[in-house]
Design an enzyme around this catalytic site. Sequence first.
Site, mmCIF file in Angstrom:
data_model
loop_
_atom_site.group_PDB
_atom_site.id
_atom_site.type_symbol
_atom_site.label_atom_id
_atom_site.label_comp_id
_atom_site.label_asym_id
_atom_site.label_seq_id
_atom_site.Cartn_x
_atom_site.Cartn_y
_atom_site.Cartn_z
ATOM 1 N N ARG A 1 0.883 -1.179 0.000
ATOM 2 C CA ARG A 1 0.000 0.000 0.000
ATOM 3 C C ARG A 1 0.910 1.216 0.000
ATOM 4 O O ARG A 1 1.713 1.410 0.924
ATOM 5 C CB ARG A 1 -0.899 -0.015 1.244
ATOM 6 C CG ARG A 1 -1.599 1.322 1.455
ATOM 7 C CD ARG A 1 -2.701 1.256 2.468
ATOM 8 N NE ARG A 1 -3.843 0.559 1.918
ATOM 9 C CZ ARG A 1 -5.063 0.576 2.455
ATOM 10 N NH1 ARG A 1 -5.279 1.252 3.565
ATOM 11 N NH2 ARG A 1 -6.056 -0.075 1.885
ATOM 12 N N HIS B 1 -7.330 0.735 -6.462
ATOM 13 C CA HIS B 1 -7.541 -0.133 -5.287
ATOM 14 C C HIS B 1 -8.205 -1.431 -5.775
ATOM 15 O O HIS B 1 -9.367 -1.708 -5.473
ATOM 16 C CB HIS B 1 -8.426 0.598 -4.266
ATOM 17 C CG HIS B 1 -8.371 0.020 -2.891
ATOM 18 N ND1 HIS B 1 -7.565 -1.054 -2.539
ATOM 19 C CD2 HIS B 1 -9.041 0.361 -1.747
ATOM 20 C CE1 HIS B 1 -7.736 -1.327 -1.256
ATOM 21 N NE2 HIS B 1 -8.626 -0.490 -0.751
ATOM 22 N N GLN C 1 -10.083 -4.046 -3.448
ATOM 23 C CA GLN C 1 -11.377 -3.591 -2.927
ATOM 24 C C GLN C 1 -12.478 -3.833 -3.956
ATOM 25 O O GLN C 1 -13.558 -4.315 -3.625
ATOM 26 C CB GLN C 1 -11.304 -2.107 -2.554
ATOM 27 C CG GLN C 1 -12.594 -1.593 -1.950
ATOM 28 C CD GLN C 1 -12.899 -2.224 -0.596
ATOM 29 O OE1 GLN C 1 -12.057 -2.195 0.290
ATOM 30 N NE2 GLN C 1 -14.084 -2.788 -0.425
ATOM 31 N N ASP D 1 -17.194 7.022 -1.410
ATOM 32 C CA ASP D 1 -15.947 6.889 -0.661
ATOM 33 C C ASP D 1 -15.714 8.214 0.062
ATOM 34 O O ASP D 1 -16.405 9.211 -0.202
ATOM 35 C CB ASP D 1 -14.810 6.590 -1.667
ATOM 36 C CG ASP D 1 -13.493 6.211 -1.013
ATOM 37 O OD1 ASP D 1 -13.440 6.044 0.220
ATOM 38 O OD2 ASP D 1 -12.488 6.100 -1.751
ATOM 39 N N CYS E 1 -16.214 1.350 0.632
ATOM 40 C CA CYS E 1 -15.028 0.538 0.939
ATOM 41 C C CYS E 1 -14.623 0.640 2.402
ATOM 42 O O CYS E 1 -13.924 -0.227 2.909
ATOM 43 C CB CYS E 1 -13.882 0.926 0.014
ATOM 44 S SG CYS E 1 -13.318 2.629 0.224
ATOM 45 N N ARG F 1 -13.294 -8.928 1.566
ATOM 46 C CA ARG F 1 -11.889 -8.641 1.228
ATOM 47 C C ARG F 1 -11.036 -9.879 1.501
ATOM 48 O O ARG F 1 -10.187 -10.263 0.702
ATOM 49 C CB ARG F 1 -11.365 -7.459 2.077
ATOM 50 C CG ARG F 1 -11.852 -6.087 1.657
ATOM 51 C CD ARG F 1 -11.282 -5.624 0.327
ATOM 52 N NE ARG F 1 -9.819 -5.565 0.342
ATOM 53 C CZ ARG F 1 -9.092 -4.542 0.796
ATOM 54 N NH1 ARG F 1 -9.702 -3.463 1.258
ATOM 55 N NH2 ARG F 1 -7.767 -4.563 0.768
HETATM 56 N N1 NVA Z 1 -9.942 6.458 -1.376
HETATM 57 C C1 NVA Z 1 -9.560 6.056 -0.051
HETATM 58 C C2 NVA Z 1 -9.797 4.592 0.138
HETATM 59 C C3 NVA Z 1 -9.461 4.081 1.524
HETATM 60 C C4 NVA Z 1 -9.621 2.618 1.645
HETATM 61 C C5 NVA Z 1 -8.104 6.409 0.192
HETATM 62 O O1 NVA Z 1 -7.290 6.246 -0.738
HETATM 63 O O2 NVA Z 1 -7.768 6.859 1.279
HETATM 64 N N1 CP Z 2 -11.109 -0.407 2.441
HETATM 65 C C1 CP Z 2 -9.831 -0.453 2.874
HETATM 66 O O1 CP Z 2 -8.887 -0.670 2.110
HETATM 67 O O2 CP Z 2 -9.708 -0.263 4.216
HETATM 68 P P1 CP Z 2 -8.363 -0.019 5.035
HETATM 69 O O3 CP Z 2 -7.845 1.332 4.662
HETATM 70 O O4 CP Z 2 -8.787 -0.106 6.477
HETATM 71 O O5 CP Z 2 -7.378 -1.105 4.676
#
Ligand code: NVA
Ligand code: CP
Length: 320
Positions: free
Chosen positions: A109, A136, A139, A235, A275, A303
């Site tokens: 990540r 992502h 997800q 989101d 998500c 997930r």
């Molecule tokens: N769009 C959000 C998704 C978090 C799971 C982010 O990138 O923070």
């Molecule tokens: N939806 C998702 O990826 O959640 P986290 O940021 O908690 O991993």
Amino acid sequence: MKPGNALMRHYLQFKDFRAEEYAYLFERAAIIKRRFKNYERYQPLADRSLAMIFEKASTRTRVSFEAGMYQMGGSVVHLTTGDSQLGRAEPIEDSARVISRMVDLVMIRTFEQTKIERFAAHSRVPVINGLTNEYHPCQILADLFTFIENRGMNQRGIVDADCLKGRVVAWVGDGNNMANTWLQAAEILGFTVHVSTPSGYEVDAQVAGIQNTNCYKVFKNPLDACRGADLVTTDVWTSMGFEAENDKRREAFADWCVDAEMMGVAKPDALFMHCLPAHRGEEVTAEVIDGPQSVVWDEAENRMHVQKALMEYLLLGRIG
Ligand code: NVA
Ligand code: CP
């Protein structure tokens, strides 16, 4: 495996896999989930290990990959920017060379997509995108599986991935990593995304990485985007890494809150997904996210099941 090995697959974007591979993954996810629910031991990844690299915070991604890997008989190594040399400017290429000599699989990540691509180019093992600024994919894999469970699975648990074809998904909010990945999924699996974002936060087909712009339609008014939708999803207004824009975004996104009126113009059996993490009263009302059309808890749990299927596929190929 050596970097560049033709047999090795990475999962860096949704479009890295074909429609028939997704059909296979959804079937495997259903089988793997059923085994988990029945407390059946299934450990095809005994002695395999997964390195998880987090340059941003996480709850679901960490727990789902970590629990999933242990359940499959493997183990995990958890690294963050703060507690590894990544935070002290060791080049990503060197990190990839070293880490991938010691584990069988890597999940990352991070911020820019180019970072994960550079890691993958120097990795001896498959690399999975656990979220970047642009995409992502894990997800959306879970979201699609959750949709199929609700709309495309018979009593005996037979999965029909074709149930996604011709559907309408309403995306309300930021043209972000989730939105981009929805567009890739729509192009590959044959559905349409109705996108409504505030001005200045639109999706960009080039960044989304799609060829065919027919897979989405843009609506100025979020209510119009939701009309007739099979699924309404949103989101956070501010994604990780963009916190400095918080105040500006709060103002710009004020009308992009999924509420009962928006759900009311969608199909009567429309589902709501998010998500997570969610901010009730910002991108969604409590009434909607905690209401009867919301499937967010199944979505979060899934997930783990889809990622177990993904890890199995990347390491063992097709089973049976
Ligand atoms: N769009 C959000 C998704 C978090 C799971 C982010 O990138 O923070
Ligand atoms: N939806 C998702 O990826 O959640 P986290 O940021 O908690 O991993």
